[in-house]
Design a protein around this motif. Sequence first.
Motif, PDB file in Angstrom:
ATOM      1  N   ASP A 198     -54.171 -11.241   1.212  1.00 32.40           N
ATOM      2  CA  ASP A 198     -54.767 -10.740  -0.027  1.00 32.40           C
ATOM      3  C   ASP A 198     -53.735  -9.974  -0.867  1.00 32.40           C
ATOM      4  O   ASP A 198     -53.709 -10.092  -2.107  1.00 32.40           O
ATOM      5  CB  ASP A 198     -55.943  -9.820   0.287  1.00 32.40           C
ATOM      6  N   ARG A 199     -52.894  -9.205  -0.189  1.00 30.15           N
ATOM      7  CA  ARG A 199     -51.873  -8.446  -0.920  1.00 30.15           C
ATOM      8  C   ARG A 199     -50.904  -9.387  -1.629  1.00 30.15           C
ATOM      9  O   ARG A 199     -50.503  -9.139  -2.775  1.00 30.15           O
ATOM     10  CB  ARG A 199     -51.113  -7.533   0.032  1.00 30.15           C
ATOM     11  N   LYS A 200     -50.533 -10.438  -0.954  1.00 34.61           N
ATOM     12  CA  LYS A 200     -49.609 -11.384  -1.578  1.00 34.61           C
ATOM     13  C   LYS A 200     -50.221 -12.006  -2.831  1.00 34.61           C
ATOM     14  O   LYS A 200     -49.549 -12.188  -3.848  1.00 34.61           O
ATOM     15  CB  LYS A 200     -49.225 -12.472  -0.571  1.00 34.61           C
ATOM     16  N   GLY A 201     -51.523 -12.316  -2.746  1.00 32.62           N
ATOM     17  CA  GLY A 201     -52.185 -12.868  -3.922  1.00 32.62           C
ATOM     18  C   GLY A 201     -52.204 -11.883  -5.075  1.00 32.62           C
ATOM     19  O   GLY A 201     -51.974 -12.256  -6.240  1.00 32.62           O
ATOM     20  N   LEU A 202     -52.503 -10.614  -4.745  1.00 30.09           N
ATOM     21  CA  LEU A 202     -52.486  -9.595  -5.792  1.00 30.09           C
ATOM     22  C   LEU A 202     -51.100  -9.440  -6.411  1.00 30.09           C
ATOM     23  O   LEU A 202     -50.943  -9.324  -7.636  1.00 30.09           O
ATOM     24  CB  LEU A 202     -52.963  -8.254  -5.222  1.00 30.09           C
ATOM     25  N   LEU A 203     -50.084  -9.426  -5.563  1.00 37.63           N
ATOM     26  CA  LEU A 203     -48.723  -9.265  -6.070  1.00 37.63           C
ATOM     27  C   LEU A 203     -48.299 -10.451  -6.937  1.00 37.63           C
ATOM     28  O   LEU A 203     -47.605 -10.288  -7.941  1.00 37.63           O
ATOM     29  CB  LEU A 203     -47.747  -9.077  -4.916  1.00 37.63           C
ATOM     30  N   LYS A 205     -50.292 -12.284  -8.728  1.00 41.07           N
ATOM     31  CA  LYS A 205     -50.971 -12.137 -10.016  1.00 41.07           C
ATOM     32  C   LYS A 205     -50.318 -11.035 -10.857  1.00 41.07           C
ATOM     33  O   LYS A 205     -50.181 -11.167 -12.091  1.00 41.07           O
ATOM     34  CB  LYS A 205     -52.443 -11.817  -9.793  1.00 41.07           C
ATOM     35  N   LEU A 206     -49.908  -9.932 -10.176  1.00 35.10           N
ATOM     36  CA  LEU A 206     -49.207  -8.876 -10.898  1.00 35.10           C
ATOM     37  C   LEU A 206     -47.880  -9.374 -11.476  1.00 35.10           C
ATOM     38  O   LEU A 206     -47.509  -9.062 -12.615  1.00 35.10           O
ATOM     39  CB  LEU A 206     -48.957  -7.675  -9.988  1.00 35.10           C
ATOM     40  N   GLU A 207     -47.182 -10.174 -10.688  1.00 39.19           N
ATOM     41  CA  GLU A 207     -45.904 -10.702 -11.169  1.00 39.19           C
ATOM     42  C   GLU A 207     -46.117 -11.584 -12.405  1.00 39.19           C
ATOM     43  O   GLU A 207     -45.410 -11.460 -13.409  1.00 39.19           O
ATOM     44  CB  GLU A 207     -45.222 -11.512 -10.067  1.00 39.19           C
ATOM     45  N   THR A 208     -47.113 -12.456 -12.321  1.00 40.43           N
ATOM     46  CA  THR A 208     -47.414 -13.310 -13.477  1.00 40.43           C
ATOM     47  C   THR A 208     -47.840 -12.477 -14.679  1.00 40.43           C
ATOM     48  O   THR A 208     -47.416 -12.733 -15.823  1.00 40.43           O
ATOM     49  CB  THR A 208     -48.514 -14.306 -13.103  1.00 40.43           C
ATOM     50  N   GLY A 209     -48.669 -11.449 -14.432  1.00 36.88           N
ATOM     51  CA  GLY A 209     -49.137 -10.599 -15.527  1.00 36.88           C
ATOM     52  C   GLY A 209     -48.006  -9.810 -16.171  1.00 36.88           C
ATOM     53  O   GLY A 209     -47.929  -9.706 -17.409  1.00 36.88           O
ATOM     54  N   TYR A 210     -47.096  -9.256 -15.337  1.00 31.79           N
ATOM     55  CA  TYR A 210     -45.975  -8.512 -15.888  1.00 31.79           C
ATOM     56  C   TYR A 210     -45.059  -9.416 -16.716  1.00 31.79           C
ATOM     57  O   TYR A 210     -44.557  -9.017 -17.776  1.00 31.79           O
ATOM     58  CB  TYR A 210     -45.185  -7.836 -14.779  1.00 31.79           C
ATOM     59  N   ARG A 211     -44.822 -10.617 -16.218  1.00 27.36           N
ATOM     60  CA  ARG A 211     -43.966 -11.546 -16.968  1.00 27.36           C
ATOM     61  C   ARG A 211     -44.608 -11.903 -18.318  1.00 27.36           C
ATOM     62  O   ARG A 211     -43.925 -11.942 -19.352  1.00 27.36           O
ATOM     63  CB  ARG A 211     -43.708 -12.807 -16.152  1.00 27.36           C
TER      64      ARG A 211
END
Length: 918
Positions: A198-203, A205-211
Amino acid sequence: MPRTTLCHSILLAFLLALSPLYLASKGQAVPASSSVTGETKTRSHDSAKPAEAPAAQDPLQQELDLNERLGQDLERLTAHQAALTVRLERQKKRLQELEEEFALNRKRVENSVLTQTLSLTLRKQRQGLPSMSQYRRDSAQRQKELAEVSEALLEVEERLRTLSRPAAERDRILLSLEPLPPRDAASQRTKITTLLRDRKGLLEKLETGYRRYVNDLQSLEFTDQQLALRAREYADFLDAHLLWIRSSRLLRGTDIAGLPKAVLWVVNPLNWFHVLQDLRDGLSRSPGSWIFGFLLAAFFFLARSRAKSTLTRMAETGRERGELEMGFVFKALGVTLYLALAIPFIVAFFGYQLFSTHEADDFSRAVGGGLVSAAQPLAVLAFLYHFCRRDGLAEIHFAWPEEARQSLRRNVLWITQLLIPLSFVVGMIETEGSELYRDSLGRAASIAAWLAVAAFFMRLLRPSGAVVSFWRHRFSRHWIFKLRAVWMLVLVGIPVVNAGLVAAGYLYTASVLHGRYHATLLLILCLGLAHGLVMKAIAGALRRLEHRGIQDVIDAGEGSIASPEGETVEIRTTAQRAEDAAKRMKVLDHQSRTLVKIFTMVLGFFFLWTIWAPVLPALKLLGGMPLWTYGTEVDGVRKTLPITLAHVVTALVTTGITIVAAKNLPGILQLLFLNRLPLDPGARYALQTLLRYAIMGIGILITFSALGLSWSSIQWLVAALSLGLGFGLQEVVANFVCGLIILFERPFRVGDVISIGDQTGRVSRIQIRATTVTDWDRRELIVPNKEFITGKLTNWSLSDPITRVVVPVGVAYGSDTMRTEQLLLKAARENPMVLRQPEPSALFLGFGDNSLNFELRVFVRGIEHRLPVTHQLHLAIDAEFRKAGISMAFPQRDVHLDTTRPVEVHVVRDSKANRDNS
């Protein structure tokens, strides 16, 4: 300067008053700007140091909390992303609308369909356009936010790299737990695996969102930049075309009928009571700014009597000495500004307090705007009034006659009493914005103010007036005075034209021209004052040099000169040296005054262009007319840039300034600065020459740059010309290089006596190609510089000007040699031009054919003393030898007869002599 000081004081008071609000706003803005990445940074710090977590908390629960915070960060990022997208779309839409409006209004202007209503709409659009300063502030905030988001993105990527090995991460978490039974351990392993997935999925999504957030920030930056640039272009277009569009109807009888109502609004006691209330409320809301203002007001008023006494003392000192140093002049200028700024500061301070208070009513804000508008001309008029006061700048430091000073002061007094109230009324009504008051009282006050200004200049500049008579007496040959009719037409015509524009309904045009006209008058005042100060400094420097004996400084010791070979040289008299010094002083004075005048003209035209070009579309169109293009590389991209008429004018002006500066600026520097330094005349001449070369080089570079001729575009042409010049003009280039070597190495200086080949003389000039040497016959020898570097050179005064004079003396055989030595030394020691150290010496060199050969050797301070000392020693030696009875030797011949055989002797007697004897 008065306006600048006034604005700075008001700005400082305003910043003091708003500092609490500013700090509070900053305290709220920082969390808002860091809310996108704040939790991520905290979480990164916690995971980097898991050992520091409280021991009472379950490690597995910590990992669950970390996932929860990641989810919250993702929600926050999503919300910020949505807001950023909305803002980006809004800015893109605004940019598109701006471009459409720009294109539509450009067509309207081209088709001449602008109406009064449309012009009012366009002026409102002009006021609402985004400014470049706002873009810079937003861009700086975006850059800061972009840096924080990029840092958070790097942390997310680092976490994802850690989770690329899930087994190792799972084992790390299991080791942090307490030992469990095998069945519980398997259950925990499953939970941890699910948690990490689950953490990997969140990260991710965060990476995509930050980009995406970074890309949107960059897109917003680009869009805002384009919007600001397009808005500036649109604003320039509107400023160029809206200026000449009527903003109101022609002055009519109904406007005159509205005057009583507008006057009642201005003088209504109830309105002024509200003004007092708003002042009291402003004092209670921001006491800091008021205290600061009162302190400055006390500073301006408490020392006024002392300032006037200071002016009186400096005036008395000036009358006693006849001339004051520039330090006193600048001190008097500062005291004059101090006296002039007191009342304008108080007026502007109260006006700004009322105008900047949002809680004040409309009348109070209008009063504030009127006070600020009235403070600007009041400061200028107050300075002119105190400039002409008794014992002031005009009387003591600029030598204005009493009639001119009193005439200017009387005119300033009546225009102040009339113009300041009118300016206050006009400023009030412009701030209030009521069309009724603007068309009645506002237009009437504005017309009266412009006509008052025109009357002021007509009275001041009338041909029979005291001011013009004074200027005619002092500046009758100056081109500015010769164009006095043009100045009269401009200074009087513009106010009359503005009054007509106001009456015709061109209120916006008159308002813009008012600001330009006021700036022009301020420019004339500042340039005139600066020109007078510089001219006074130059005149003072010339007088000081003349008093200290400038002929010794410039002529480098010219006087009685003797050649090393003992030639007879013309001795220059004191009158001749004084005449040469006066000529050189006249040249320095002419050069310095010419340069100052030209520099003042160029500076004046530059600022006049800056002031008036935005309101004159013809000048802007002329300045932007492309003549040719050139290719250049900008940030690695090849671009084609135009050369406009403005570039050509800049190149021509730069060329003219370079020529004038290279010719005159070194003389001014010698006059004002170099003569104060402990340098010999040769060093000063070398510095002036090098400075002249540097000015020419800088001017050439600026001229080429203005014409688009960069080094990359002309390097091949320079290489080809260098090859051709290397063969055709190699001697000229060699002499130029040798001239530079002479200036840097300084084997001789201007004023040195040198010998090269069989020529001896004094160096008078060192130029690019050749050096001028004046020989003892007053002939000027032009010697190529190459001869000094490649040939043999004797410098008689390079490091030590002391030189030896040798006087040979021969006495007859039989003379007392000891007495002869004593007399020679006595003659040398009694001569005041002979140095005591090194001591003179008399030597008995040997027995000659006809004499006993002595030599007297003495030392003198310079080569100019050789001939006078030789002359005086010859006279003294002859006198001493006559007294002592020592005979000077002369050539003798012995005749020997052959006695080995008889000598036949014939006695011949002259017959005529015999007859005479008989």
